[in-house]
Design a protein around this motif. Structure first.
Motif: not given
Length: 264
Positions: A242-264
């Motif tokens: 639980e602590s790992a999810v909470l601490s990791g999810g508090r970042r202000s920038d997106l996780a790298s897997r969500y930075r790719q272009p949106l599908p068209k």
């Protein structure tokens, strides 16, 4: 010497009745359940054992039933609340009658919150009290697939809410004299599984569950899993995850897997 008063819901059979019988040498009771005849039978048994026993028939799947019990708790004379009433209702969500959804969630989740809220002022005034909620091992089962766990969408959601509620409440009350515990049994040999959905094979007696809970209170356990041998290590691992999810999810920038272009 005045004996403490324990209010137990779901007291007419199963785990609730087992709590009452184990506590009878030292406590008096307010017994709550839908079935008045069974409540009266248990009350007579407890009186013969030397306890005072008040019966309060109420259906905690209804707002009216909850109000009857919260009114009783508002007297402020109940230092031990065991909020045990519940129902299985196992079924795939698509098979649950929409008219039953509110009843299932009210009984399995909301009733615990309302009863605890009603009991707290008296306990806080005395700086003393014990709150036990009965959830289920299936509260931790949302990620599990395969044939073994029952179809349980609503039930698992309600019980997970009860676990989260009781754990968080314990932190709120840490500086008071009030103890909290959530009990998470696996399958138990009771009438509990009658109703919607499948029958779950039983493995533990109701008395064993109640005994584990009361012993766990003496040991200072805020979570009681009656069949779990190395509970401390398992719960430490849960807290770390639980602590790992909470601490990791508090970042202000997106996780790298969500930075790719949106599908068209």
């Amino acid at each position: 010497m005045t004996r403490p008063l324990a209010l137990i819901t779901g007291a007419s059979s199963g785990i609730g009745a087992a709590y009452a019988r184990l506590l009878a040498p030292d406590a008096d009771f307010v017994l709550v359940a839908r079935r008045a005849d069974r409540l009266h039978d248990l009350a007579d048994e407890l009186r013969r054992a030397g306890s005072a026993a008040e019966t309060l028939p109420a259906d905690l799947a209804t707002r009216e039933g909850i109000a009857k019990v919260t009114d009783r708790l508002s007297a402020g004379d109940v230092p031990l609340l065991i909020s045990n009433a519940g129902v299985g209702g196992y079924a795939p969500l698509i098979d649950v009658d929409p008219a039953r959804i509110d009843d299932l969630l009210t009984l399995n989740a909301e009733a615990h919150v309302q009863l605890v809220r009603a009991a707290l002022p008296g306990m806080l005034a005395a700086d003393d009290g014990t709150i036990v909620t009965v959830a289920s091992l299936l509260a931790f089962s949302a990620g599990q697939t395969g044939p073994r766990p029952p179809r349980r969408t609503l039930y698992a959601a309600a019980k997970a809410a009860t676990v989260a509620f009781t754990r968080t409440l314990g932190h709120e009350l840490a500086d008071t004299g009030i103890r909290t515990q959530v009990v998470c049994p696996g399958p138990v040999a009771t009438e509990f599984h009658q109703g919607v959905g499948q029958t779950v094979p039983a493995s533990m007696t109701a008395e064993d569950v109640a005994r584990a809970s009361l012993t766990g209170l003496r040991l200072g356990e805020t979570i009681c899993v009656p069949g779990l041998e190395d509970q401390s290590a398992a719960l430490d691992a849960l807290l770390a995850a639980e602590s790992a999810v909470l601490s990791g999810g508090r970042r202000s920038d997106l996780a790298s897997r969500y930075r790719q272009p949106l599908p068209k």
